[in-house]
Structures are given as C-alpha cells and as structure tokens.
Write a protein that holds these residues in place. Structure first.
Motif, PDB file in Angstrom:
ATOM      1  N   UNK A 170    -134.982 -12.926  11.570  1.00 16.42           N
ATOM      2  CA  UNK A 170    -135.780 -12.338  12.654  1.00 16.42           C
ATOM      3  C   UNK A 170    -135.645 -13.053  13.985  1.00 16.42           C
ATOM      4  N   UNK A 171    -135.323 -14.358  13.965  1.00 14.62           N
ATOM      5  CA  UNK A 171    -135.263 -15.103  15.226  1.00 14.62           C
ATOM      6  C   UNK A 171    -134.107 -14.614  16.088  1.00 14.62           C
ATOM      7  N   UNK A 172    -132.924 -14.512  15.488  1.00 13.58           N
ATOM      8  CA  UNK A 172    -131.772 -14.065  16.270  1.00 13.58           C
ATOM      9  C   UNK A 172    -131.973 -12.641  16.768  1.00 13.58           C
ATOM     10  N   UNK A 173    -132.566 -11.803  15.939  1.00 16.75           N
ATOM     11  CA  UNK A 173    -132.816 -10.426  16.398  1.00 16.75           C
ATOM     12  C   UNK A 173    -133.740 -10.419  17.612  1.00 16.75           C
ATOM     13  N   UNK A 174    -134.804 -11.224  17.553  1.00 23.42           N
ATOM     14  CA  UNK A 174    -135.706 -11.264  18.700  1.00 23.42           C
ATOM     15  C   UNK A 174    -134.993 -11.799  19.937  1.00 23.42           C
ATOM     16  N   UNK A 175    -134.136 -12.790  19.754  1.00 24.82           N
ATOM     17  CA  UNK A 175    -133.379 -13.325  20.882  1.00 24.82           C
ATOM     18  C   UNK A 175    -132.464 -12.264  21.488  1.00 24.82           C
ATOM     19  N   UNK A 176    -131.804 -11.482  20.632  1.00 16.82           N
ATOM     20  CA  UNK A 176    -130.938 -10.407  21.110  1.00 16.82           C
ATOM     21  C   UNK A 176    -131.754  -9.394  21.908  1.00 16.82           C
ATOM     22  N   UNK A 177    -132.879  -8.981  21.362  1.00 17.78           N
ATOM     23  CA  UNK A 177    -133.695  -7.977  22.031  1.00 17.78           C
ATOM     24  C   UNK A 177    -134.235  -8.496  23.359  1.00 17.78           C
ATOM     25  N   UNK A 178    -134.656  -9.757  23.370  1.00 12.86           N
ATOM     26  CA  UNK A 178    -135.193 -10.319  24.607  1.00 12.86           C
ATOM     27  C   UNK A 178    -134.115 -10.471  25.680  1.00 12.86           C
ATOM     28  N   UNK A 179    -132.936 -10.930  25.279  1.00 17.80           N
ATOM     29  CA  UNK A 179    -131.853 -11.099  26.249  1.00 17.80           C
ATOM     30  C   UNK A 179    -131.425  -9.757  26.827  1.00 17.80           C
ATOM     31  N   UNK A 180    -131.340  -8.740  25.975  1.00 17.77           N
ATOM     32  CA  UNK A 180    -130.982  -7.405  26.467  1.00 17.77           C
ATOM     33  C   UNK A 180    -132.068  -6.876  27.404  1.00 17.77           C
ATOM     34  N   UNK A 181    -133.338  -7.123  27.067  1.00 14.38           N
ATOM     35  CA  UNK A 181    -134.435  -6.663  27.925  1.00 14.38           C
ATOM     36  C   UNK A 181    -134.364  -7.313  29.307  1.00 14.38           C
ATOM     37  N   UNK A 182    -133.984  -8.603  29.341  1.00 13.76           N
ATOM     38  CA  UNK A 182    -133.818  -9.286  30.626  1.00 13.76           C
ATOM     39  C   UNK A 182    -132.745  -8.587  31.449  1.00 13.76           C
ATOM     40  N   UNK A 183    -131.625  -8.303  30.814  1.00 17.23           N
ATOM     41  CA  UNK A 183    -130.526  -7.686  31.565  1.00 17.23           C
ATOM     42  C   UNK A 183    -130.906  -6.286  32.035  1.00 17.23           C
ATOM     43  N   UNK A 184    -131.590  -5.528  31.189  1.00 19.51           N
ATOM     44  CA  UNK A 184    -132.008  -4.181  31.587  1.00 19.51           C
ATOM     45  C   UNK A 184    -132.904  -4.239  32.813  1.00 19.51           C
ATOM     46  N   UNK A 185    -133.895  -5.120  32.799  1.00 22.31           N
ATOM     47  CA  UNK A 185    -134.815  -5.231  33.938  1.00 22.31           C
ATOM     48  C   UNK A 185    -134.063  -5.530  35.232  1.00 22.31           C
ATOM     49  N   UNK A 186    -133.072  -6.407  35.139  1.00 27.28           N
ATOM     50  CA  UNK A 186    -132.330  -6.803  36.335  1.00 27.28           C
ATOM     51  C   UNK A 186    -131.462  -5.665  36.848  1.00 27.28           C
ATOM     52  N   UNK A 187    -130.713  -5.008  35.949  1.00 27.50           N
ATOM     53  CA  UNK A 187    -129.764  -3.995  36.420  1.00 27.50           C
ATOM     54  C   UNK A 187    -130.465  -2.721  36.876  1.00 27.50           C
ATOM     55  N   UNK A 188    -131.611  -2.399  36.289  1.00 32.32           N
ATOM     56  CA  UNK A 188    -132.349  -1.219  36.758  1.00 32.32           C
ATOM     57  C   UNK A 188    -132.825  -1.443  38.193  1.00 32.32           C
ATOM     58  N   UNK A 189    -133.219  -2.675  38.496  1.00 34.56           N
ATOM     59  CA  UNK A 189    -133.703  -2.986  39.840  1.00 34.56           C
ATOM     60  C   UNK A 189    -132.580  -3.102  40.855  1.00 34.56           C
ATOM     61  N   UNK A 190    -131.366  -3.470  40.382  1.00 36.41           N
ATOM     62  CA  UNK A 190    -130.271  -3.721  41.337  1.00 36.41           C
ATOM     63  C   UNK A 190    -128.935  -3.514  40.631  1.00 36.41           C
ATOM     64  N   UNK A 191    -128.557  -2.256  40.437  1.00 36.33           N
ATOM     65  CA  UNK A 191    -127.356  -1.949  39.663  1.00 36.33           C
ATOM     66  C   UNK A 191    -126.095  -2.514  40.306  1.00 36.33           C
TER      67      UNK A 191
END
Length: 372
Positions: free
Chosen positions: A215-236
């Motif tokens: 579960x730890x690696x999965x949460x890390x994957x999901x969190x890292x992807x969420x960070x990238x999504x937030x950034x690119x949606x704001x400034x593609x």
C-alpha cells in the motif's frame, strides 16, 4: 477486470483520466472505443512479451500496427520518429485512428511526439510500465526527442486521451529501475506534498516503500501523480504561475543539472538517479544563497538516500556541465535559471533563481563530490 482502480481526473483544456491499479491495462480497448479503425502499438523490442495481452486485445478489435523501437533513451531520436511516421503512413492512418504507447518514459515521450505530429495530432493512450513513467512522463502532455545539443529540446505539448498505470507491471521491474523511479516521487514531496516525504522517511521498513504489491508504494504513486496533475492543469505550457510560483517549471526541480549529467554520461545513468543528484545540487545552491536551511539541505540527502538513490556526483568537469545547463529549456538567452526552494518558518516555496552566482554553483557542485 480489476475493481480496485483509482481514477484521477485531469480537467484541463483536453480532459482525460489517469487510472491507477492492478490490471487496469486491460481497459485499453474500452478507452479507445469504436472511433479508431487502425491502432499503432509503440513498444520496445524487449517489452514485446509483456505487451502480448494488450497486443492481442487490440488486434482483435482494430487493424493493428506494431512499431518496435529501441530500449530507453536511444528511442528518442529523430531517426526513430521517422521510422514511426513511415509505419503510420504505410498503414494508412487517419485522424480518427490512435496510438498506444507501452513502456517506460522514453517510449511515452517518443510515442506521444509521433502522435502529436502525425496529421498534426491523433489520439494517444499511454500504458506506462515503469514507476518513472507512471509518475512523470505519461502524465501532463509533454512529448519530445533528444538531439546532440541536449535532452528533450525538440517536442510538443500534446495531452493523451488517457493513461493506464497498471501497478502489476512494477512487479517485473528490475529493482534498480524501481529505485530510480523514486527520484521523481521524492522530488514531488519537496515541491508540493510533504506527506510523500513522511512516508519515505518514517515507514519503518524501507523495503515496504519499494514493495510493488504494498500500500505504501501505491499511495506514493497516487500522490506523485496528483502533484503533477495539479501543476499541469494550472499551467500546461509553462507560461508561469501566480504570485511568483514557477508554474509547470516547478516539475523541473533538480532537472537542470540532471539533464546535463545524463548527456555527460551518454544517457547511461538512469533519469531518476540524475534527478536525485540534481535536487541535492539545487538544495546546496539554495542553502549557499541563503534561501534554505542546513536541516532541509540534509533532508534532501537523507530522503533520496534512504531509498537507495545517489546523492553525490563528481564524474564530470563542472565547466562542461555548466555549458550544457546554459542551453537548458528554462534558460533565457545567456541567463541560467534554476528552480529552487525558499524556506520561511519551515514552509518550502518554489521559486526561480535567475543568474545564480557562478562561485556558488561551483561550490555546490564540489559539495556533491564530498557526499559521494
């Protein structure tokens, strides 16, 4: 079909979903739907066996063209892109047809670039098979190829129609590749999500952090992807953020030196390894520039080091690396620009450090050698 999938929506100008879970790659046909008549599967020759179930499913539904490309960064060359374009032309690809990429970050970058440029854009679905590709290359719409002058200097912004992050593929990933992928994950912890750092630093057994089934690696994957999504949606397209935030450029934290090291090593070093070194370097620069505390600089060393990433480097002449850094995509004219972190009351805020002092840069690089 798996039922444990997490869906992270990317709600930019061209919305799509990133689907994360075990077995989600089986959804590729459903994602493509009935619109395409022809589909091209872009895959490295070494992963053709792993891709067999997807290849079979696509062949049963569409007129399938399999395009084999070289492994790793060798794929990201103009000659490889031309080979792909010729294959699409021979197969009669039209604007309603689609490309599926299957592999690591280099495959995603190359395949996305081919899709972006064929007929000025056909649909592309990414099925990343490495940790690095899942948390970085497959999400956000950056595509590109390398040239003799540097990495990713030719490319385009072209968002996929969907991304399927099948965690089952991580079980077959060599341990060194899994560790390298953590370079981008830990980076996301420093630039946006402290919970990532907490998980990396405080999970009692570091093996649990790197367990593909855990579960730890999965949460890390999901969190890292969420960070990238937030950034690119704001400034593609990297036009900049609000209130002094670097916008999408923040994702390049540590990458200016990292790309220079990759070129110096003729891409023999893994991208995530180079990123870890690059992040420690810019932390050194920020500390020596009065922006970052000694404690946070040390935290860079311990967080990256705990998962087995390199935190030192002195294998190339700094003058040569600096010359390469000056043609980095973030540079403006002759002015070198670095993404750094500024610390205030324990809170880290990313900012651009323009025209950093060259003596500080040299001293920071020298400090990497003492840490190796």
């Amino acid at each position: 079909m798996t039922t444990d999938a997490t869906v992270l929506p990317v709600r930019g100008a061209a919305p799509y979903d990133v689907v994360i879970g075990h077995g989600v790659s089986a959804r590729v046909v459903d994602l493509l739907g009935d619109a395409p008549t022809r589909v091209a599967l872009v895959v490295s020759d070494t992963l053709r066996g792993l891709a067999a179930p997807i290849e079979k499913a696509l062949a049963e539904r569409y007129a399938l063209t399999v395009i084999e490309i070289p492994e790793g960064e060798q794929a990201k060359a103009a000659a490889t892109a031309i080979t792909c374009w010729e294959a699409l032309g021979e197969a009669g690809f039209t604007r309603s047809d689609a490309v599926v990429t299957f592999g690591g970050g280099a495959t995603t970058d190359l395949g996305g670039f081919v899709a972006a440029t064929w007929l000025r854009g056909v649909r592309v679905v990414h099925v990343p098979t490495t940790l690095l590709a899942m948390v970085d290359a497959a999400v956000g719409g950056k595509t590109g190829i390398n040239t003799g002058a540097g990495k990713n200097l030719v490319g385009s912004f072209f968002e996929p129609s969907g991304v399927l992050c099948d965690l089952a593929f991580l079980a077959s990933l060599p341990h060194a590749e899994l560790v390298a992928g953590m370079g981008e994950v830990v980076k996301c912890g420093f630039i946006a999500d402290p919970e990532i750092l907490r998980l990396v630093e405080q999970t009692p057994d570091v093996d649990a952090v790197l367990d593909p089934a855990g579960p730890v690696l999965r949460e890390l994957v999901e969190r890292a992807i969420a960070v990238k999504i937030d950034v690119v949606v704001a400034d593609l397209k990297e036009t900049g953020g609000a209130d002094g935030h670097p916008g999408r450029e923040v994702l390049n934290y540590g990458h200016t030196l990292a790309h220079a090291i990759e070129r110096a090593e003729d891409y023999g070093i893994r991208h995530g390894e180079a990123v870890a070194i690059g992040c420690v370097f810019v932390a050194e620069v920020a500390h020596r520039s009065g922006l970052l505390s000694a404690a946070t600089l040390e935290r860079h060393r311990t967080a990256f080091g705990r998962v087995g990433l390199p935190i030192g480097y002195d294998a190339a002449a700094f003058a040569d690396l600096l010359a390469t850094m000056r043609v980095d995509k973030k540079s403006r004219g002759a002015q070198l620009r670095l993404i750094v972190l500024e610390e205030s009351d324990g809170v880290l805020s990313p900012r651009v450090l323009a025209a950093p002092d060259e003596q500080v840069l040299a001293e920071s690089y020298a400090a990497l050698g003492s840490a190796s």
